[in-house]
Design an enzyme around this catalytic site. Sequence first.
Site, mmCIF file in Angstrom:
data_model
loop_
_atom_site.group_PDB
_atom_site.id
_atom_site.type_symbol
_atom_site.label_atom_id
_atom_site.label_comp_id
_atom_site.label_asym_id
_atom_site.label_seq_id
_atom_site.Cartn_x
_atom_site.Cartn_y
_atom_site.Cartn_z
ATOM 1 N N HIS A 107 0.837 -1.391 -0.387
ATOM 2 C CA HIS A 107 -0.037 -0.122 0.158
ATOM 3 C C HIS A 107 0.722 1.347 0.171
ATOM 4 C CE1 HIS A 107 -1.925 -3.125 2.129
ATOM 5 N NE2 HIS A 107 -2.980 -2.025 1.778
ATOM 6 N N ASP A 110 2.037 2.238 2.976
ATOM 7 C CA ASP A 110 3.537 0.859 3.813
ATOM 8 C C ASP A 110 4.643 1.937 3.824
ATOM 9 O OD1 ASP A 110 1.328 -0.238 4.694
ATOM 10 O OD2 ASP A 110 1.642 -1.993 2.665
ATOM 11 N N GLU A 238 -11.081 -7.172 -3.635
ATOM 12 C CA GLU A 238 -10.578 -8.166 -2.693
ATOM 13 C C GLU A 238 -11.550 -8.277 -2.034
ATOM 14 O OE1 GLU A 238 -6.454 -7.698 -1.308
ATOM 15 O OE2 GLU A 238 -7.329 -8.889 0.745
ATOM 16 N N GLU A 274 -8.657 -13.728 -0.694
ATOM 17 C CA GLU A 274 -8.178 -14.297 0.833
ATOM 18 C C GLU A 274 -9.335 -15.288 0.729
ATOM 19 O OE1 GLU A 274 -6.056 -10.797 2.611
ATOM 20 O OE2 GLU A 274 -6.747 -11.527 4.668
ATOM 21 N N HIS A 277 -10.445 -14.078 3.917
ATOM 22 C CA HIS A 277 -11.718 -13.492 3.607
ATOM 23 C C HIS A 277 -13.313 -14.369 3.714
ATOM 24 C CE1 HIS A 277 -9.606 -10.081 2.384
ATOM 25 N NE2 HIS A 277 -9.044 -10.315 4.246
ATOM 26 N N ASP A 302 -4.727 -13.925 -1.525
ATOM 27 C CA ASP A 302 -3.479 -13.470 -0.321
ATOM 28 C C ASP A 302 -3.912 -14.463 0.077
ATOM 29 O OD1 ASP A 302 -3.266 -10.943 -1.314
ATOM 30 O OD2 ASP A 302 -4.658 -9.619 0.896
ATOM 31 N N ASP A 313 -10.493 -12.084 11.030
ATOM 32 C CA ASP A 313 -9.304 -12.300 9.634
ATOM 33 C C ASP A 313 -8.386 -11.718 10.702
ATOM 34 O OD1 ASP A 313 -8.553 -11.873 7.302
ATOM 35 O OD2 ASP A 313 -8.249 -9.596 7.271
ATOM 36 N N ASP A 315 -5.189 -13.798 9.960
ATOM 37 C CA ASP A 315 -3.827 -13.522 8.564
ATOM 38 C C ASP A 315 -3.059 -14.404 9.498
ATOM 39 O OD1 ASP A 315 -5.518 -12.238 7.301
ATOM 40 O OD2 ASP A 315 -4.168 -10.540 7.816
ATOM 41 N N ASP A 345 -0.264 -11.964 2.806
ATOM 42 C CA ASP A 345 -0.847 -11.216 3.673
ATOM 43 C C ASP A 345 -1.453 -12.143 4.994
ATOM 44 O OD1 ASP A 345 -2.588 -9.530 4.384
ATOM 45 O OD2 ASP A 345 -4.038 -8.928 2.683
#
Length: 442
Positions: A107, A110, A238, A274, A277, A302, A313, A315, A345
């Site tokens: 991003h 980031d 996404e 993802e 998700h 992802d 999430d 992750d 991700d």
Amino acid sequence: MSVIIGEKEFFKGIDQIKYEGPESKNPLAFRWYDENRVVAGKTMKEHLRFAGAYWHSFCGNGADPFGEATHLFEWDKKQDAVERAKDKMDAAFEFLTKMNLPYYCFHDVDVVDYTSDVVENERRLQALVDYAKQKQASSGVKLLWGTANLFSNRRYMNGAATNPDFHVLSHGGAQVKAALDATIALGGENYVFWGGREGYMTLLNTDMKREQEHLARFLHAAKDYARKQGFKGTFFIEPKPCEPSKHQYDYDAATVISFLRQYDLLNDFKLNLEVNHATLAGHTFQHELQVAVDAGLLGSMDANRGDYQNGWDTDQFPNNINELVESMLIILEGGGFKGGGINFDAKIRRNSTDNADLFYAHIGGMDTFARALVVADNILQHSEYKKIRTDRYASFDNGKGKAFEEGKLTLEDLRAFAVENGEPVLKSGRQEYLENLINWYI
Ligand code: XLS
Ligand code: NI
Ligand code: NI
């Protein structure tokens, strides 16, 4: 690929991670990911197209709603934002090259901290784009996709492209323009839209129809701008059902596909799916993959995994071989990713504080995918997996079944067939047999 270390080495004591084979006892080596090994006509590197995610690996500091940062980054120390960002980029490219990751994703925020001044943000991002160009050239690492973070800044608390205030929407536009410019300048192969706050918290204050129309207009404007600048890559949406919004408009693959169709975006957009998700939306990841493949829209993924006991999430890094084999079966049969790859991700846990933890996490993820690729290819080449499924539909291959598929039968014809043939024989779906079959090949 050669290891790229900046002025200072951040991941000291860890060298290039190499393939050593399944018998290796070295925790800092690949057991399955051998980038040049050919599976189903392509190398593992070409199939999997792994990417490191800037936000989790180099920005996510382990803080959670209950506690402060635990990952105290050496590259986050300098006063000047651009200089600090260059240190972070040094760390990122050191990690990416030591891990042998061919791609990365980011991003805008980031890469370098943003202010509330649009022009200053553009200047900062441009400085880092220049720096990244050198890093990419000397390492061979490429940009899988770029994106703009339109959810963290407080101005986006009611959304960006779907914000009820046009002034806020315009800031989203400015940010996407700069992120597109950066992606294009760096040869980025795709561009992602994840709309974490493009949704609502309560319908009591929301004009859902109007907001979705704004989102479509916004996506068209972004696409038109990028194409005008010569961007040839694919745009990805996404899907995610919720979090941070109560309801997100890009709920799941099926919802996004119908949105793209309704607003005439199917020529330029595909899906970035993802794992976590999918499960938040009440689906398996395999379900989401199949929906995308069936529509010809599987762009990228992802990679991560959720926690069976809680509903957000989390992750976590992927490491479940059964689930990934089932996913790779769909990806392989579907012809692979259209433009994208596998972006991690995923984040190491708050209490994973050793320098090596980020490496273990990625090694585990890459090895599990590589192994899943080999297993899935074996299943497709050597087992009855495909035949069992095809045979299930044999009654549509000829006779009246075929005529039905071709649209030649009326409801009266169906009745006549039923009367003539009496009660059907029960035919097993053989689920347990198929589940065992997967395990035989693992
Ligand atoms: C958050 C999303 C996000 C996107 C990029 O849940 O996964 O990280 O991938 O904006
Ligand atoms: Ni994501
Ligand atoms: Ni996510």
